[in-house]
Design a protein around this motif. Structure first.
Motif, mmCIF file in Angstrom:
data_model
loop_
_atom_site.group_PDB
_atom_site.id
_atom_site.type_symbol
_atom_site.label_atom_id
_atom_site.label_comp_id
_atom_site.label_asym_id
_atom_site.label_seq_id
_atom_site.Cartn_x
_atom_site.Cartn_y
_atom_site.Cartn_z
ATOM 1 N N PHE A 58 0.757 -1.088 -0.023
ATOM 2 C CA PHE A 58 -0.092 0.042 -0.006
ATOM 3 C C PHE A 58 0.919 1.302 0.054
ATOM 4 C CE2 PHE A 58 -2.434 3.121 2.252
ATOM 5 C CZ PHE A 58 -3.681 3.302 1.470
ATOM 6 N N ILE A 59 1.915 1.245 0.742
ATOM 7 C CA ILE A 59 2.961 2.249 0.998
ATOM 8 C C ILE A 59 3.601 2.715 -0.305
ATOM 9 C CG2 ILE A 59 4.940 3.107 1.887
ATOM 10 C CD1 ILE A 59 4.084 2.147 4.494
ATOM 11 N N LEU A 60 4.074 1.456 -1.059
ATOM 12 C CA LEU A 60 4.568 1.556 -2.318
ATOM 13 C C LEU A 60 3.720 2.162 -3.389
ATOM 14 C CD1 LEU A 60 6.847 -1.834 -2.651
ATOM 15 C CD2 LEU A 60 7.541 0.733 -2.147
ATOM 16 N N LEU A 61 2.322 1.675 -3.472
ATOM 17 C CA LEU A 61 1.627 2.233 -4.414
ATOM 18 C C LEU A 61 1.343 3.515 -4.205
ATOM 19 C CD1 LEU A 61 -0.560 1.654 -6.691
ATOM 20 C CD2 LEU A 61 -2.373 1.402 -4.751
ATOM 21 N N LEU A 62 1.199 4.267 -2.951
ATOM 22 C CA LEU A 62 1.112 5.599 -2.672
ATOM 23 C C LEU A 62 2.382 6.399 -3.187
ATOM 24 C CD1 LEU A 62 -0.512 5.717 0.767
ATOM 25 C CD2 LEU A 62 -1.703 5.978 -1.301
ATOM 26 N N LEU A 63 3.431 5.932 -2.999
ATOM 27 C CA LEU A 63 4.650 6.583 -3.484
ATOM 28 C C LEU A 63 4.668 6.512 -5.020
ATOM 29 C CD1 LEU A 63 7.484 4.981 -1.034
ATOM 30 C CD2 LEU A 63 6.519 7.470 -1.092
ATOM 31 N N THR A 64 4.406 5.564 -5.588
ATOM 32 C CA THR A 64 4.228 5.333 -7.142
ATOM 33 C C THR A 64 3.409 6.580 -7.498
ATOM 34 O OG1 THR A 64 4.936 3.089 -7.131
ATOM 35 C CG2 THR A 64 3.908 3.932 -9.272
ATOM 36 N N LEU A 65 2.118 6.706 -6.967
ATOM 37 C CA LEU A 65 1.103 7.395 -7.747
ATOM 38 C C LEU A 65 1.490 9.111 -7.408
ATOM 39 C CD1 LEU A 65 -2.044 5.852 -6.244
ATOM 40 C CD2 LEU A 65 -1.252 5.966 -8.829
ATOM 41 N N GLY A 66 2.312 9.162 -6.299
ATOM 42 C CA GLY A 66 2.884 10.457 -6.078
ATOM 43 C C GLY A 66 3.766 10.822 -6.907
ATOM 44 N N CYS A 67 4.610 10.156 -7.487
ATOM 45 C CA CYS A 67 5.741 10.496 -8.516
ATOM 46 C C CYS A 67 4.850 10.777 -9.726
ATOM 47 C CB CYS A 67 6.696 9.388 -8.390
ATOM 48 S SG CYS A 67 7.718 9.099 -6.862
ATOM 49 N N ALA A 68 4.261 10.101 -10.086
ATOM 50 C CA ALA A 68 3.459 10.052 -11.420
ATOM 51 C C ALA A 68 2.783 11.438 -11.517
ATOM 52 C CB ALA A 68 2.534 8.889 -11.670
ATOM 53 N N ASP A 69 2.251 11.972 -10.540
ATOM 54 C CA ASP A 69 1.694 13.119 -10.475
ATOM 55 C C ASP A 69 2.722 14.340 -10.649
ATOM 56 O OD1 ASP A 69 -0.796 12.114 -10.260
ATOM 57 O OD2 ASP A 69 -0.894 12.497 -8.004
ATOM 58 N N ARG A 70 3.756 14.042 -9.647
ATOM 59 C CA ARG A 70 4.805 15.093 -9.930
ATOM 60 C C ARG A 70 5.369 15.048 -11.449
ATOM 61 N NH1 ARG A 70 8.138 13.348 -6.020
ATOM 62 N NH2 ARG A 70 6.579 13.775 -4.545
ATOM 63 N N SER A 71 5.554 14.007 -12.088
ATOM 64 C CA SER A 71 6.163 14.067 -13.440
ATOM 65 C C SER A 71 5.256 14.668 -14.591
ATOM 66 C CB SER A 71 6.699 12.680 -13.843
ATOM 67 O OG SER A 71 5.698 11.763 -14.013
ATOM 68 N N GLU A 72 4.106 14.382 -14.099
ATOM 69 C CA GLU A 72 3.241 15.074 -15.050
ATOM 70 C C GLU A 72 2.887 16.524 -14.959
ATOM 71 O OE1 GLU A 72 -1.541 14.534 -15.113
ATOM 72 O OE2 GLU A 72 -0.541 12.662 -15.465
ATOM 73 N N GLU A 73 3.158 17.073 -13.722
ATOM 74 C CA GLU A 73 3.321 18.468 -13.499
ATOM 75 C C GLU A 73 4.388 19.287 -14.165
ATOM 76 O OE1 GLU A 73 2.965 18.995 -9.223
ATOM 77 O OE2 GLU A 73 1.092 18.315 -9.132
ATOM 78 N N GLN A 74 5.668 18.480 -14.102
ATOM 79 C CA GLN A 74 6.724 18.965 -14.826
ATOM 80 C C GLN A 74 6.557 19.169 -16.172
ATOM 81 O OE1 GLN A 74 9.806 16.339 -13.225
ATOM 82 N NE2 GLN A 74 10.174 17.247 -11.511
ATOM 83 N N GLY A 75 5.908 18.102 -16.929
ATOM 84 C CA GLY A 75 5.643 18.260 -18.407
ATOM 85 C C GLY A 75 4.840 19.645 -18.585
ATOM 86 N N LYS A 76 3.877 20.094 -17.645
ATOM 87 C CA LYS A 76 3.077 21.179 -18.021
ATOM 88 C C LYS A 76 3.822 22.665 -17.355
ATOM 89 C CE LYS A 76 -1.061 18.669 -17.469
ATOM 90 N NZ LYS A 76 -2.245 18.320 -16.514
ATOM 91 N N GLU A 77 5.120 22.500 -17.120
ATOM 92 C CA GLU A 77 5.711 23.600 -16.585
ATOM 93 C C GLU A 77 5.776 24.692 -17.692
ATOM 94 O OE1 GLU A 77 10.360 24.850 -15.294
ATOM 95 O OE2 GLU A 77 9.420 22.815 -14.524
ATOM 96 N N LYS A 78 5.614 26.031 -17.233
ATOM 97 C CA LYS A 78 5.611 26.987 -18.117
ATOM 98 C C LYS A 78 7.104 27.491 -18.433
ATOM 99 C CE LYS A 78 1.657 29.776 -16.211
ATOM 100 N NZ LYS A 78 1.268 30.891 -15.552
ATOM 101 N N PRO A 79 7.235 27.866 -19.736
ATOM 102 C CA PRO A 79 8.278 28.040 -20.502
ATOM 103 C C PRO A 79 9.180 29.257 -19.487
ATOM 104 C CG PRO A 79 6.841 29.005 -21.958
ATOM 105 C CD PRO A 79 6.074 28.104 -20.643
ATOM 106 N N HIS A 80 10.583 29.200 -19.286
ATOM 107 C CA HIS A 80 11.275 30.091 -18.584
ATOM 108 C C HIS A 80 11.546 31.332 -19.562
ATOM 109 C CE1 HIS A 80 12.670 26.126 -16.955
ATOM 110 N NE2 HIS A 80 12.196 26.947 -15.778
ATOM 111 N N VAL A 81 11.626 31.347 -20.756
ATOM 112 C CA VAL A 81 11.946 32.270 -21.640
ATOM 113 C C VAL A 81 10.876 32.272 -22.795
ATOM 114 C CG1 VAL A 81 13.586 33.346 -23.518
ATOM 115 C CG2 VAL A 81 14.455 32.249 -21.249
ATOM 116 N N ARG A 82 10.223 33.355 -23.182
ATOM 117 C CA ARG A 82 9.205 33.480 -24.100
ATOM 118 C C ARG A 82 9.348 34.672 -25.016
ATOM 119 N NH1 ARG A 82 3.787 32.787 -21.562
ATOM 120 N NH2 ARG A 82 4.381 30.560 -21.942
ATOM 121 N N GLY A 83 9.671 34.756 -26.217
ATOM 122 C CA GLY A 83 9.606 35.965 -27.140
ATOM 123 C C GLY A 83 9.880 35.800 -28.607
ATOM 124 N N ILE A 84 10.315 36.798 -29.201
ATOM 125 C CA ILE A 84 10.629 36.682 -30.586
ATOM 126 C C ILE A 84 11.942 36.436 -30.853
ATOM 127 C CG2 ILE A 84 10.449 37.935 -33.085
ATOM 128 C CD1 ILE A 84 7.949 37.239 -31.722
#
Length: 123
Positions: A12-38
């Motif tokens: 059960f603890i391993l399952l919770l840790l795995t789900l927590g890591c999956a959410d974090r990596s999904e959030e990182q993929g949605k991170e806003k760009p650091h630089v934006r412009g022309i």
């Protein structure tokens, strides 16, 4: 605590840790760009583009030279590009994600881990 309860709690603890890591990596993929412009210029010798950096709220933070890391992801007009940066990109808008530091030179310089370049907009 009995052995049976311990055996139930451990997976059960391993399952919770795995789900927590999956959410974090999904959030990182949605991170806003650091630089934006022309993209304003291209430096052939160093393989860099100069981007007139504008933050989300429209405040200009100044130009910044961007180089690509060796394993950087370059996406041009929705397609993953295999070619390097070149002068044909000048005038296009870009979004850049950086993975390290920004050199405090004038103008600033950094390396991109991901760069998305959008198609030219007709005036």
């Amino acid at each position: 605590m009995s052995i049976l309860r311990r055996l139930f709690v451990f997976p059960f603890i391993l399952l919770l840790l795995t789900l927590g890591c999956a959410d974090r990596s999904e959030e990182q993929g949605k991170e806003k760009p650091h630089v934006r412009g022309i993209i304003m210029d291209f430096e052939e010798e160093k393989g860099q583009v100069l981007i007139d950096n504008t933050e989300d709220n429209g405040v200009e933070s100044g130009p910044i030279w961007i180089s690509l890391n060796t394993d950087a992801e370059l996406i041009i007009e929705g397609e993953t590009a295999t070619a390097a940066l070149d002068e044909t990109l000048v005038g296009r808008s870009a979004e850049v994600w950086i993975g390290g530091y920004i050199a405090q030179s004038s103008p600033h310089q950094t390396n991109a881990v991901k760069m998305v370049i959008h198609e030219l907009k007709a005036n």
